[in-house]
Design an enzyme around this catalytic site. Structure first.
Site, short mmCIF file in Angstrom:
data_model
loop_
_atom_site.label_atom_id
_atom_site.label_comp_id
_atom_site.label_asym_id
_atom_site.label_seq_id
_atom_site.Cartn_x
_atom_site.Cartn_y
_atom_site.Cartn_z
N GLY A 30 48.89 64.66 66.17
CA GLY A 30 48.49 63.99 64.97
C GLY A 30 47.44 64.61 64.14
O GLY A 30 47.47 65.96 64.24
N CYS A 31 46.55 63.98 63.71
CA CYS A 31 45.47 64.54 62.78
C CYS A 31 44.57 65.52 63.76
O CYS A 31 44.26 65.18 64.81
CB CYS A 31 44.38 63.39 62.25
SG CYS A 31 43.00 64.11 61.59
#
Length: 207
Positions: A30-31
């Protein structure tokens, strides 16, 4: 539960020992700010670099990543921490059941993967996934993929989680330092809450 073993490798450290020959893991969770922040806590891990990998688009950038996904380049001293430990830690820092992104970040760019360069790395990653599936009693969707090329993102996004540079405007406030914006984003996105829900006490980066 594996927490005692895994957390033995998690002590604040941001530089490799002098003279160490670093290994490198490529992780998409993800991020990339969050993966960078988590893994720079791990003993034996050096300066983690945020960027992109996994696609074919030439020269991806933030906001124009094409078919790449956000990733982190994680250099480490394998006399301090192994590929298997890195992969165990990684799986316990994400929601490994989510195929559509991570937490509030949705879409291809935020999907998860472990990228490997050798058969030895692949075997370590697959063993980590098998152990996690046994622990959780559910199939993990995070794939093991062959690594090709890594593209660092611009300097603005490196070390975002600990920068005191101020942002004039953001969705989490006006004129706030990046490190404050990051903390507000991470909490608002529900990352730690969901990781805790999945992994309970076996989530090494959740306070």
């Amino acid at each position: 539960m594996m927490k005692a073993t895994i957390l033995a490798a998690t002590v604040a450290a941001t530089a490799l020992p002098a003279g160490a020959a670093p290994q490198t893991a490529y992780l998409s969770g993800g991020c990339f700010w969050c993966v960078e922040a988590d893994f720079e806590e791990v003993e034996g891990v050096g300066d983690v670099i945020s960027g992109f990998t996994g696609g074919t688009t030439a020269d991806p950038t933030y906001g124009n990543s094409g078919d790449h996904i956000e990733a982190a380049k994680v250099p480490f001293d394998d006399s301090e921490v192994s590929y298997r430990q890195i992969y165990d830690l990684f799986l316990r820092s994400i929601d490994p059941f989510d195929e559509g992104g991570q937490f509030c970040d949705r879409g291809l760019e935020y999907t998860t993967a472990i990228f490997v360069e050798t058969e030895e790395q692949r075997q370590a990653a697959e063993a980590a996934i098998a152990a996690a599936e046994e622990e959780l009693g559910q199939e993990i969707v995070t794939p093991v993929r062959s690594f090709d090329e890594f593209y660092p993102v611009g300097e603005y996004h490196q070390d975002y989680y600990k920068s005191d540079d101020r942002i004039a405007f953001s969705s989490v406030g006006l004129a706030v330092p990046k490190e404050v914006a990051y903390k507000r984003y991470r909490e608002g996105c529900g990352r730690d809450a969901r990781v805790r829900e999945v992994w309970g006490d076996d989530a090494p980066f959740v306070n």
